[in-house]
Design an enzyme around this catalytic site. Structure first.
Site, PDB file in Angstrom:
ATOM      1  NE  ARG A   1      -2.515   1.025   3.590  1.00  0.00           N
ATOM      2  CZ  ARG A   1      -3.267   0.914   4.673  1.00  0.00           C
ATOM      3  NH1 ARG A   1      -4.581   0.717   4.564  1.00  0.00           N
ATOM      4  NH2 ARG A   1      -2.741   0.970   5.875  1.00  0.00           N
TER       5      ARG A   1
ATOM      6  CE  LYS B   1      -2.585   4.649   7.488  1.00  0.00           C
ATOM      7  NZ  LYS B   1      -4.017   4.862   7.736  1.00  0.00           N
TER       8      LYS B   1
ATOM      9  CD  GLU C   1     -11.785   6.201   4.578  1.00  0.00           C
ATOM     10  OE1 GLU C   1     -11.012   6.035   5.534  1.00  0.00           O
ATOM     11  OE2 GLU C   1     -11.480   5.967   3.405  1.00  0.00           O
TER      12      GLU C   1
END
Length: 417
Positions: free
Chosen positions: A161, A263, A299
């Site tokens: 990721r 992220k 989210e």
């Protein structure tokens, strides 16, 4: 200096220390920390000597200093830091070591090293400070019940990721092997900070930052990969009790074509305003909607969201505005092995308000039941003040695997001993 090669398990005849020049420089930028001292009761004992140090490497990928120090062979009870493990909460507790690796201009990362945990020095014109060129990951390590073995959970997924996020942010990234080996070395060097079984976990924070100086808008010329750790308890003050969320209608976490699916550090600064307002009103956190139609769930500030209706589990699909959570992915796989039907699709607010159960997932929270949702002044409650049956089952299966309480048939854990 002599060179030697050891495995990531780190022989007990070695203590990893920073170069003397770094220790001196670090001291000038740091304030004294009580829990960084190495007392006689610690499992680490220093042997003061004038003999020279030497450099060695771990699996050829990490350059470290060999110091004239040893780890004691005392019982497991003295190999754990002496703090109140029952009340650690979720906050930074400085540990002993951090891992640092630099990337040169051609995009190749040099060998990293473990250094004493402390402040770092960067240029005021660093890319991460001026243009937000930075990424981070969140992971956990758990101590098994035998008190000696430590488990990592799917570290290669975090590495993958980070590499995906780095590509979006025009940054070079460590290879998957470099990332995983750095995490292993950092955890082992700070193993006395891994909480006793059942008392919490060691939170692992890998960072990738543009630390090179840049004035005009452009990718930084140099990058730093850093890993530090901290022992933690529950993320929400409610612990594993249900949390109370409010649906946000004005602020948005991400937009199509933006960076919501990686992220990057800026994603989290952007949610602080709405989160602060929600917490001032007594809510645990904020649930965000899509910015186009304002009716589809995305989210929570730092968690993915799931709903349960008639034993069918649904969660918003990954489409660029939602972070592909490692815990989210794991819960989906666990749920399917447990016989549940799982749908990844657009989920509306109306479906949320009519659900049988709602829960959040994330590295920090693992699985957190939602006790209530408030939307446009309407409050809907779920359950009886605890986990619902589905979320409880999934939580038990996943945490048992993460902590080594059940057999890992998924091959997700990495054992350090």
């Amino acid at each position: 200096m002599e060179r030697a090669t050891i495995s990531p398990s780190l022989s007990q005849n070695y203590l990893l220390c920073p170069p003397r020049a770094f220790a001196t420089r670090l001291h000038s930028f740091s304030t004294p920390r009580k829990n960084l001292s190495l007392s006689s009761s610690s499992s680490i004992k220093l042997q003061h000597s004038s003999s020279s140090s030497s450099i060695f490497s771990i699996n050829g990928g990490i350059s470290l200093t060999r110091c004239n120090a040893v780890l004691s062979n005392s019982s497991s009870s003295t190999e754990v830091a002496d703090i109140d493990w029952d009340n650690i909460g979720f906050g930074l507790k400085p540990t002993d070591y951090m891992y640092v690796m630099k990337c040169n201009i051609d995009g190749e990362f040099t060998k990293g090293e473990l250094q004493r945990f402390g402040n770092i020095e960067v240029s005021p014109s660093a890319g991460v400070l001026n243009y937000g060129q930075g990424l981070f990951e969140g992971m956990k390590a758990y101590r098994k019940q035998d008190g000696k073995n430590i488990l990592l959970f799917r570290p290669e997924e975090n590495a993958t990721r980070m590499r995906s996020g780095a590509e979006r942010m025009c940054m070079p990234a460590p290879t998957i092997d470099q990332f995983v080996e750095a995490v292993k070395a950092t955890v082992l060097a700070n193993k006395r900070w891994v909480p006793p079984a059942g008392k919490g976990s060691l939170y692992i924070r890998p960072l990738l930052m543009g630390t090179g100086a840049v004035l005009g808008l452009a990718p930084a010329p140099e990058y730093t990969f850093l890993v530090y750790v901290s022992p933690v308890g529950n993320y929400f003050k409610e612990g594993v009790s249900p949390i109370n969320l409010i649906v946000e209608n004005e602020f948005h976490r991400a937009t199509p074509g933006g960076t919501g699916g990686v992220k990057t550090i800026g994603n989290y600064a952007a949610v602080l305003k709405a989160q602060s307002i929600a917490k001032s009103k007594g809510y645990s956190d904020v649930l965000y909607l899509d910015c186009v139609y304002k009716r589809y769930l995305e989210e929570v500030s730092s968690c993915n969201i799931f709903i349960v209706k008639d034993n069918v589990i649904s969660t918003p699909e990954i489409k660029g505005t939602i972070l592909p959570g490692i815990t989210r992915k794991s819960i989906i796989d666990v749920a399917r092995t447990q016989g549940f039907k799982v749908e990844e699709r657009n989920v509306t607010v109306d479906e949320l308000l009519e659900a049988d159960e709602v829960f959040c997932t994330g590295t920090a929270v693992v699985v957190s039941p939602v006790g209530s949702i408030t939307h446009k002044g309407k409050r809907v409650s779920y359950g009886e003040g605890s986990f619902g049956p589905v979320s409880k089952q999934l939580y038990t299966v996943l945490t048992s695997l993460q902590m080594g309480l059940s057999e890992d048939n998924m091959n997700w854990t990495v054992n350090l001993n």
